[in-house]
Scaffold this active site. Structure first.
Site, mmCIF file in Angstrom:
data_model
loop_
_atom_site.group_PDB
_atom_site.id
_atom_site.type_symbol
_atom_site.label_atom_id
_atom_site.label_comp_id
_atom_site.label_asym_id
_atom_site.label_seq_id
_atom_site.Cartn_x
_atom_site.Cartn_y
_atom_site.Cartn_z
ATOM 1 N N HIS A 65 0.828 -1.214 0.000
ATOM 2 C CA HIS A 65 0.000 0.000 0.000
ATOM 3 C C HIS A 65 0.861 1.263 0.000
ATOM 4 C CE1 HIS A 65 0.888 1.002 4.173
ATOM 5 N NE2 HIS A 65 0.691 -0.275 4.467
ATOM 6 N N GLU A 119 -2.407 -7.131 7.705
ATOM 7 C CA GLU A 119 -1.049 -7.029 8.251
ATOM 8 C C GLU A 119 -0.913 -7.897 9.500
ATOM 9 O OE1 GLU A 119 1.974 -6.949 8.028
ATOM 10 O OE2 GLU A 119 2.565 -4.851 7.799
#
Length: 196
Positions: A18, A88
């Site tokens: 990202h 994550e």
């Protein structure tokens, strides 16, 4: 390269970290905290669109976190499948802290080699990322995933059949493209940490 040789070497799993957030910029561990991209992060995510538009992906997956979903959108992928397995690494009590801060109480701490109280173990991370590897291997064509620094590094080493701890050897910057593939039956890294 001959047609036979090109059939032996293919990029099967494309991964994109990202765009920049305030916490990724400052080195703070970010898992469940849902932060937006910075202006620079949005600009870098838009730059991903050109290189990725030239590729025909059979499936596009993203972490459920806003920063990954927004990166996918800015990169030109408005229709993606959210897969919680791409989230994550959960840092537990270390969420929002930098490595320097954590090492004040746990010298030499690393997510790759130490526990994160209240967070995920390396084994738990490996288990869910193995499911992403299986999804990519199960389709005939290329898979694109949008996710995070530690989870993507762990994904890469699981693709290679290595222990999650080996992810510490794969630095991964925000808004970069990496490609994992197969070469003569062996799962390999084709390109790593490439800026668009």
């Amino acid at each position: 390269m001959s047609e036979a040789a090109s059939a032996e070497v293919e990029d099967q799993l494309w991964i994109v970290r990202h765009g920049e957030t305030e916490w990724s910029k400052s080195g703070r561990h970010t898992s469940t905290t849902d932060l937006p991209l910075t202006d620079a992060g949005e600009e870098a995510a838009r730059a991903l669109a050109g290189p990725l538009a030239a590729v025909d992906f059979v499936q596009v997956l993203t972490s459920p976190r806003l920063r990954a979903r927004r990166t996918a959108e800015l990169a030109g992928f408005s229709t993606v499948e959210i897969d919680a397995d791409l989230a994550e690494w959960e840092y537990g009590d270390y969420e929002g802290l930098t490595t320097v801060q954590i090492r004040q109480s746990v010298p030499d701490w690393s997510v790759w080699t130490h526990e994160s109280p209240g967070g995920e173990t390396a084994e738990q991370v490996a288990e869910r990322l193995d499911r992403i590897v299986a999804r990519a291997r199960a389709v005939d064509g290329k898979t694109l995933v949008f996710a995070h620094g530690h989870s993507l590094r762990a994904l890469a080493v699981r693709w290679l059949g290595l222990d999650v701890s080996e992810g510490q050897r794969f630095a991964l910057d925000t808004s970069t493209i990496s490609m994992l593939g197969v070469d003569r039956g062996t799962q390999v890294v084709r390109r790593w940490n490439v800026e668009p």
